[in-house]
Design a protein around this motif. Structure first.
Motif, short mmCIF file in Angstrom:
data_model
loop_
_atom_site.label_atom_id
_atom_site.label_comp_id
_atom_site.label_asym_id
_atom_site.label_seq_id
_atom_site.Cartn_x
_atom_site.Cartn_y
_atom_site.Cartn_z
N ASP A 248 0.83 -1.21 0.00
CA ASP A 248 0.00 0.00 0.00
C ASP A 248 0.86 1.25 0.00
O ASP A 248 0.59 2.21 -0.76
N LEU A 251 2.51 1.73 -3.46
CA LEU A 251 1.58 2.14 -4.50
C LEU A 251 1.14 3.59 -4.36
O LEU A 251 0.70 4.20 -5.34
N GLU A 280 2.92 -0.65 -11.42
CA GLU A 280 1.71 -0.48 -10.62
C GLU A 280 0.77 -1.66 -10.79
O GLU A 280 0.21 -2.17 -9.80
N GLU A 284 -0.21 -4.21 -7.82
CA GLU A 284 -1.64 -4.34 -7.48
C GLU A 284 -2.11 -5.79 -7.57
O GLU A 284 -2.98 -6.22 -6.79
N HIS A 287 -0.86 -7.40 -4.51
CA HIS A 287 -1.55 -6.79 -3.37
C HIS A 287 -2.92 -7.43 -3.17
O HIS A 287 -3.34 -7.68 -2.02
N SER A 288 -3.64 -7.70 -4.26
CA SER A 288 -4.94 -8.35 -4.15
C SER A 288 -4.81 -9.77 -3.58
O SER A 288 -5.63 -10.20 -2.76
#
Length: 406
Positions: A248, A251, A280, A284, A287-288
């Motif tokens: 987080d 990003l 990015e 991401e 991150h998910s």
């Protein structure tokens, strides 16, 4: 005999691998027939050697760092080679404080970090610590953090990293258009997520088995095992949450994302502003996945806590039943005390009209039973009244706020 010289003492001090043997050896030094100054000097030298040996056992201040180096084509040399700390700082464009995370985190590295520089990326993620350059990847030895260099997980990670750095079309992988540094980052994230997923599956399987066993019977051993499992789930959830928080933070920083394009920076075409769609999207995606792991671990912790609350309610209900049983016995004893009181009055050595009557004993017994029954049923009725609970007022008077509304 002449006292031993300082050179003789220093030559006789050999560092052994065991700390206990060094302590035994150091305890035997004062028995030498030396002068006070020689004894003090030998003790100081021995103390320094012991501290240096202890630091080398844990890798602190030894001056070298064990690592595995991959070149631009994914070719690696000898695994677990040693590089001098000063050479690593000077040649790779690092600062001495950048290696503190690598050197000090030998036991349990919980907090992940990612430092982006102009020419390299220094990442510490769970058991993986690496330095990424546009044409080189250095994997530092993570011995002591749970996964050794000879483990199957580490060998699988090195193999996958080598395939991705070569970037050749195979049956397992297709050619990736991402630059060299992003392929290395992807291999690191895949290995870290694989370890997290495997650990999560084990913890979920064990916790679900305990919860199912508790539905059949509640024992002390099962509750103790549930407590230990809850601690492990909490520690795992904290670890996964820290990884998600790190992603987080990265990003949200456009300058850090742009500085991670090492190949473009090497060619003199750095990215500026928000031109970082590739990295990015990559971050991401993982991150998910990490967020999903965090949610599943939190759900498991919530299930364990719900089960603990239900168990506490059941135990409280059992305690209340035992208390009610004790109160009923106390009420029964109170009723018997009433009957005994009547009997004690009849048995006194005092003259009364009932002594000469043939119905005196029956009358006294009947009065005692009636008195005992009255006290018992009166107490039970009052106990049942106290057991009833209601959220509304059962009296004739209305609550104060309703009276005010009228």
């Amino acid at each position: 005999m002449l006292p031993l010289s300082l050179g003789t003492v220093r030559s006789s001090l050999t560092i052994t691998p065991r700390w206990s043997s060094l302590r035994k050896f150091s305890s035997s030094i004062p028995t030498f027939n030396t002068s006070s100054s020689s004894k003090n000097t030998a003790a100081i030298l021995l103390h320094k050697n012991l501290l240096q040996r202890k630091n080398m056992l844990y890798g602190y201040g030894s001056g070298t760092v064990k690592c595995t180096v991959f070149d631009a084509f994914g070719v690696t040399g000898t695994q677990s080679m040693e590089m001098k700390r000063d050479d690593l700082v000077s040649t790779q464009g690092l600062l001495p404080r950048d290696l503190r995370k690598i050197e000090k985190s030998k036991q349990n590295d919980l907090v992940p970090s990612l430092l982006a520089r102009k020419k390299n990326i220094l990442i510490s993620l769970l058991t993986i610590k690496a330095l990424i350059k546009p044409d080189m990847v250095i994997i530092f030895d993570s011995f002591g953090s749970g996964i050794s260099l000879d483990s199957r997980a580490h060998k699988t990670f090195l193999k996958d990293l080598q395939l991705r750095l070569r970037n050749q079309s195979t049956t397992e992988l297709t050619q990736d258009p991402l630059p060299y540094e992003f392929r290395a980052l992807e291999a690191i994230f895949i290995s870290a997520l694989s370890n997290l997923t495997s650990e999560m599956k084990v913890l979920l399987t064990v916790s679900q088995g305990i919860l199912q066993d508790l539905e059949n019977s509640i024992t002390r051993d099962k509750l103790r095992f549930l407590l230990v499992q809850n601690k492990k789930l909490s520690a795992f959830s904290k670890k996964a949450t820290l990884v998600r928080d790190m992603l987080d933070d990265i990003l949200e920083q456009d300058d850090v994302l742009c500085s991670m394009y090492l190949t473009d920076n090497n060619y003199g075409t750095p990215r500026i502003h928000d031109d970082h769609s590739e990295i990015e999207m990559l971050l991401e995606t993982y991150h998910s996945h990490v967020d999903e792991i965090v949610q599943m671990s939190e759900n498991a912790i919530s299930n364990v806590k719900t089960t603990e609350e239900i168990i506490n309610i059941i135990l409280d209900s059992n305690r209340n039943q035992l208390m009610l049983l004790g109160i009923r016995f106390s009420i029964g004893m109170l009723g018997m005390c009433g009957a005994l009181w009547v009997g004690s009055l009849y048995g006194m050595n005092l003259e009364n009209f009932m002594e000469n009557s043939s119905f005196g004993f029956a009358l006294t017994t009947g009065l005692g039973v009636i008195f005992m029954s009255f006290l018992y049923f009166k107490g039970i009725k009052q106990l049942h009244r106290l057991q009833k609970m209601s959220l509304l007022n059962s009296g004739k008077t209305e609550p104060p706020f309703i009276q005010m509304k009228k």
